[in-house]
Design an enzyme around this catalytic site. Sequence first.
Site, mmCIF file in Angstrom:
data_model
loop_
_atom_site.group_PDB
_atom_site.id
_atom_site.type_symbol
_atom_site.label_atom_id
_atom_site.label_comp_id
_atom_site.label_asym_id
_atom_site.label_seq_id
_atom_site.Cartn_x
_atom_site.Cartn_y
_atom_site.Cartn_z
ATOM 1 N N GLU A 1 0.882 -1.234 0.099
ATOM 2 C CA GLU A 1 0.079 0.052 -0.034
ATOM 3 C C GLU A 1 0.828 1.191 0.248
ATOM 4 O O GLU A 1 0.723 2.109 0.827
ATOM 5 C CB GLU A 1 -0.969 0.035 1.076
ATOM 6 C CG GLU A 1 -1.895 -1.165 1.224
ATOM 7 C CD GLU A 1 -2.832 -1.211 2.360
ATOM 8 O OE1 GLU A 1 -2.599 -0.785 3.485
ATOM 9 O OE2 GLU A 1 -4.050 -1.916 1.982
ATOM 10 N N ASP B 1 -8.409 -9.232 3.712
ATOM 11 C CA ASP B 1 -8.041 -8.091 4.781
ATOM 12 C C ASP B 1 -9.234 -8.017 5.928
ATOM 13 O O ASP B 1 -10.198 -7.022 5.862
ATOM 14 C CB ASP B 1 -8.166 -6.656 3.852
ATOM 15 C CG ASP B 1 -7.553 -5.505 4.744
ATOM 16 O OD1 ASP B 1 -6.858 -5.929 5.814
ATOM 17 O OD2 ASP B 1 -7.549 -4.412 4.277
ATOM 18 N N GLU C 1 -12.275 -2.805 12.305
ATOM 19 C CA GLU C 1 -12.713 -2.194 10.942
ATOM 20 C C GLU C 1 -13.830 -2.388 9.972
ATOM 21 O O GLU C 1 -14.180 -1.578 9.643
ATOM 22 C CB GLU C 1 -11.223 -2.122 10.231
ATOM 23 C CG GLU C 1 -11.149 -1.416 8.902
ATOM 24 C CD GLU C 1 -9.921 -1.631 8.118
ATOM 25 O OE1 GLU C 1 -8.943 -2.128 8.673
ATOM 26 O OE2 GLU C 1 -9.813 -0.830 7.019
HETATM 27 C C1 BDP Z 1 -6.034 -2.229 5.969
HETATM 28 C C2 BDP Z 1 -6.318 -0.921 6.591
HETATM 29 C C3 BDP Z 1 -5.277 -0.119 6.528
HETATM 30 C C4 BDP Z 1 -4.074 -0.713 6.991
HETATM 31 C C5 BDP Z 1 -3.746 -1.957 6.349
HETATM 32 C C6 BDP Z 1 -2.578 -2.949 7.041
HETATM 33 O O1 BDP Z 1 -7.451 -0.550 5.935
HETATM 34 O O2 BDP Z 1 -5.752 1.178 7.312
HETATM 35 O O3 BDP Z 1 -2.898 0.067 6.981
HETATM 36 O O4 BDP Z 1 -4.889 -2.928 6.474
HETATM 37 O O5 BDP Z 1 -2.709 -3.834 7.675
HETATM 38 O O6 BDP Z 1 -7.063 -3.320 6.558
HETATM 39 O O7 BDP Z 1 -1.334 -2.573 6.659
#
Ligand code: BDP
Length: 654
Positions: free
Chosen positions: A272, A351, A379
Amino acid sequence: MTDSGDFDAAWLPSAAFRAVGGRRVLMRAGAGPPADTVHRELADACERFGGRVVRDGVDGDFDLVLGPTGDDPGDEGFTLERRAGTTTVTASGGRGLLYGLFHVVRLGEDAFRGERAREVHRPALASRMLDHWDNVAVHPVMGQVERGYAGGSLFWADGRARGDLERVRAYGRLLAACGINAVALNNVNVHETEARLLTDRIGEVAAIADVLRPYGIRTHLSVTFAAPMVLGGLPTADPLDGAVRAWWAEATRRVYEEIGDFGGYVVKADSEGRPGPFAYGRSHADGANLLAAALEPYGGTVHWRAFVYDHHQDWRDRSTDRARAAYDHFTPLDGEFAPNAVLQVKHGPMDFQVREPVSPLIGAMPRTRVAVEVQATQEYTGQQRHVCWLGPMWSEVLRFRPDGGVSTGRLADGLVAVSNAGDDPFWTGHPLAQANLYAFGRLAWDPAADPRAVLDEWIALTHPGAPARLADGLHAVLDGSWRTYEKYTAPLGVGFMVQPGHHYGPSVDGYEYSPWGTYHFADRDGVGVDRSTATGTGYAGQYAEPWAGVYESPDTCPDELLLFFHHVPYGHVLHSGRTVIQHIYDTHFEGVEEAEEARRVWAGLADLVEPARHARVAERFEEQLRSAREWRDQVNSYFLRKSGVPDARGRTVH
Ligand code: BDP
């Protein structure tokens, strides 16, 4: 608030110590941080409840004796037995005694009844860690705590470590009481301010570590892979570059100068948008081993996250599959990671959705240490506005047997949770979400534990002496709440359908035409993602048998994962006997009804729960109901319009 001042006592109200506090206690142990903690706990409890604790060299009659052992229950383990009216806890060090004491507290009066043959208790998983996604400086989009639903950070305020760490001390105590032994203090997305915790701001980290140490907790930091550039001014962060290696070695030496028992680093790399070894044509083993080498002389560990995927996908290209990514990237590297590198793998391939299969990466790297990561912060499971007890979900993950043999919980080296705690007076925003934090620690200690028994422990500790009606009510509210949430949100394992960005509330197509790789592929004929090997992305083939075969065909795939693995017509008949479209309608109505029923049960417990706590949960139920109805109506309407198939039971679906 209850009896801890201005925040909730959670699972350690003073009344939970009644059985221990009324005794004659002997503690034989050398001085040192966790042993002193045990002594202080005993002294406080005895002062409150009329008992007496003595330390060392005394003869006499005691109800409880804690001391060193001749055996070896391990660094954190302890033994427990009761003979001739004396309960004895032994351990090889202070940490074992600490866990032994909290075990006795959990047992309550039972610890002091009858005889008890010698039991040895030791944690199944060496590392039981909470990752705090806390920012030191408030982030313009993510705020103080990324995906945090419990107020601000416990550690950081006004751009620096809190001056008053009393609340952190109380937190460490709660964590020790459920067996957690490691905490990472900052967000895996390491922004500029947070990067500097590693170097010129390490003193702030050391102050927090000092407060957690007496509770047997080691402190870890999330670091950026680009640190040699952003902090050290080097032109590269290439893991094979000599100057880069020297920079990490020196930075790490300084960390240990300040924090002798520092736990190590957590790294999110090439994920990301975070920097990582790919930029230099190096592998993730090269990246992890760079940090492992720096930590090795001091006994530290690098937790290297496996959350590596392309977040700029072409959503029109059906051959790419985000679910495959972690396995594809990491399995070729099995055997290449240093002994003090731990690969931290999210429990599912996507996720933290309400329902995912267990990641095929867990179990596919026999020569690599693996930690399983779960998300206590909700989340994707209601953001601590909805009640969602995650013990059963995590237990399913930990009991899953990747090749039909050894379970995930036994294969893994560690269990990590993204923390759900903050400076909210109830710690977790939704007071009932405390049960998730507690269960995380207990399941990390014993992944085979029955989550229902863990919930019983939490209920009993949190509400000592409460009548059975309260326990029954809490079970009624919590036991099925994960499945209830699943019912009114995305169906049959397909996932997402959430509002983009903040991820709260429904938006069926919210991510459907975006680059994130999270699709449901609903059209007029059907829905779901074909991940079979025969006709789909081949993801099902990443599993060992029996699972590769089970997931490959819609005939054998479990209903709850059908749309994760297959694209099927709306009229496809599930094992339950219902069609997919009817299942969607039915479960969305049922989910809302179950949430309404839980709210009703909670209302009936008002006389048994402390008023502020009761009111907070009641208020959250109003929002949960509003949101659940919104989910029901949007999902049902969406699928009615796509499919044109009316509800067989004639309910109103617009
Ligand atoms: C996702 C989240 C994000 C996190 C990412 C992670 O939306 O905010 O940074 O995972 O695990 O679930 O790095």
